[in-house]
Design a protein around this motif. Structure first.
Motif, PDB file in Angstrom:
ATOM      1  N   TYR A  30     -20.836 -13.606 -18.396  1.00 35.52           N
ATOM      2  CA  TYR A  30     -20.838 -14.989 -18.868  1.00 35.52           C
ATOM      3  C   TYR A  30     -19.406 -15.484 -19.028  1.00 35.52           C
ATOM      4  O   TYR A  30     -18.994 -15.907 -20.087  1.00 35.52           O
ATOM      5  CB  TYR A  30     -21.607 -15.070 -20.197  1.00 35.52           C
ATOM      6  N   HIS A  31     -18.660 -15.428 -17.943  1.00 37.80           N
ATOM      7  CA  HIS A  31     -17.256 -15.812 -17.951  1.00 37.80           C
ATOM      8  C   HIS A  31     -17.064 -17.047 -17.083  1.00 37.80           C
ATOM      9  O   HIS A  31     -17.743 -17.231 -16.089  1.00 37.80           O
ATOM     10  CB  HIS A  31     -16.389 -14.674 -17.406  1.00 37.80           C
ATOM     11  N   GLY A  32     -16.104 -17.876 -17.460  1.00 36.44           N
ATOM     12  CA  GLY A  32     -15.773 -19.038 -16.652  1.00 36.44           C
ATOM     13  C   GLY A  32     -15.226 -20.164 -17.501  1.00 36.44           C
ATOM     14  O   GLY A  32     -15.343 -20.168 -18.731  1.00 36.44           O
TER      15      GLY A  32
ATOM     16  N   GLU B 276     -21.162 -21.869 -16.889  1.00 42.94           N
ATOM     17  CA  GLU B 276     -20.882 -20.499 -16.474  1.00 42.94           C
ATOM     18  C   GLU B 276     -21.026 -19.535 -17.646  1.00 42.94           C
ATOM     19  O   GLU B 276     -21.533 -18.423 -17.493  1.00 42.94           O
ATOM     20  CB  GLU B 276     -19.458 -20.383 -15.922  1.00 42.94           C
ATOM     21  N   ARG B 277     -20.591 -19.976 -18.805  1.00 48.16           N
ATOM     22  CA  ARG B 277     -20.631 -19.113 -19.985  1.00 48.16           C
ATOM     23  C   ARG B 277     -22.032 -19.040 -20.602  1.00 48.16           C
ATOM     24  O   ARG B 277     -22.308 -18.129 -21.370  1.00 48.16           O
ATOM     25  CB  ARG B 277     -19.598 -19.580 -21.014  1.00 48.16           C
TER      26      ARG B 277
ATOM     27  N   PRO C 263     -18.611 -19.557  -7.664  1.00 49.78           N
ATOM     28  CA  PRO C 263     -17.723 -20.432  -8.432  1.00 49.78           C
ATOM     29  C   PRO C 263     -18.189 -21.883  -8.340  1.00 49.78           C
ATOM     30  O   PRO C 263     -18.735 -22.297  -7.316  1.00 49.78           O
ATOM     31  CB  PRO C 263     -16.366 -20.250  -7.771  1.00 49.78           C
ATOM     32  N   PRO C 264     -17.991 -22.659  -9.394  1.00 44.93           N
ATOM     33  CA  PRO C 264     -18.407 -24.071  -9.363  1.00 44.93           C
ATOM     34  C   PRO C 264     -17.406 -24.913  -8.566  1.00 44.93           C
ATOM     35  O   PRO C 264     -16.651 -25.705  -9.108  1.00 44.93           O
ATOM     36  CB  PRO C 264     -18.438 -24.448 -10.841  1.00 44.93           C
ATOM     37  N   ILE C 265     -17.403 -24.694  -7.251  1.00 44.20           N
ATOM     38  CA  ILE C 265     -16.510 -25.410  -6.343  1.00 44.20           C
ATOM     39  C   ILE C 265     -17.384 -26.078  -5.285  1.00 44.20           C
ATOM     40  O   ILE C 265     -18.289 -25.442  -4.738  1.00 44.20           O
ATOM     41  CB  ILE C 265     -15.498 -24.434  -5.693  1.00 44.20           C
TER      42      ILE C 265
ATOM     43  N   GLU D 253     -17.109 -17.812  -0.032  1.00 43.71           N
ATOM     44  CA  GLU D 253     -17.769 -16.525  -0.208  1.00 43.71           C
ATOM     45  C   GLU D 253     -17.541 -15.989  -1.613  1.00 43.71           C
ATOM     46  O   GLU D 253     -18.451 -15.517  -2.267  1.00 43.71           O
ATOM     47  CB  GLU D 253     -17.258 -15.529   0.825  1.00 43.71           C
ATOM     48  N   ARG D 254     -16.296 -16.040  -2.079  1.00 45.96           N
ATOM     49  CA  ARG D 254     -15.968 -15.604  -3.443  1.00 45.96           C
ATOM     50  C   ARG D 254     -14.551 -16.017  -3.773  1.00 45.96           C
ATOM     51  O   ARG D 254     -13.760 -16.312  -2.887  1.00 45.96           O
ATOM     52  CB  ARG D 254     -16.163 -14.109  -3.628  1.00 45.96           C
TER      53      ARG D 254
END
Length: 135
Positions: free
Chosen positions: A15-17, A22-23, A103-105, A110-111
């Motif tokens: 739960y990181h971001g 994200e959290r 990722p919220p992009i 891919e990562r």
């Protein structure tokens, strides 16, 4: 003799971001960990006292990653690297790569990820609480 160990593709849910979603919702994180160990003359004695248990390294990395929520991958990676050095006296250096694949992009990626390398000497340095501001 200088020995290094590697653990590749350790995947956990965390739960990181930066963003609250994200959290709260969480996502998968992948870790690659490598470490150099204190020099030994030989490993022919087949003695575990000259190495570290890989399962213990994995367990410690997962424990640290789940101990709190991090906003940045950099802080997560550095905390794990420092924690491994503190936990395993035979480790001289620890390198931790952390990646997330969701990722919220708003583009197809891919990562995204980071890599942090710390030596035992880095544990003796007090962190600088100043922040660099960029435009």
């Amino acid at each position: 003799m200088r020995t290094s160990i590697t653990i590749t593709g350790l995947t956990t849910y965390g739960y990181h971001g930066l963003f609250e979603e994200e959290r709260s919702l969480g996502q998968r994180f992948t870790f690659d960990i490598s470490a150099t160990l204190r020099e030994v003359r030989t490993h022919r004695s087949d003695d575990l006292d000259c190495s570290v248990r890989y399962d213990a390294v994995v367990d410690e990395a997962v424990r640290i990653a789940s101990s709190r929520k991090f906003q940045t991958l950099e802080a997560l990676g550095e905390t794990i690297a420092a924690g491994l050095l503190r936990r395993f006296a035979l480790m001289e250096t620890a390198t931790v790569a952390v990646a997330k694949s969701s990722p919220p992009i708003a583009h197809t990626i891919e990562r995204v990820g980071i890599q942090i390398s710390l030596g035992r000497v880095d544990l003796e340095i007090e962190p600088d609480n100043t922040r660099m501001v960029t435009a």
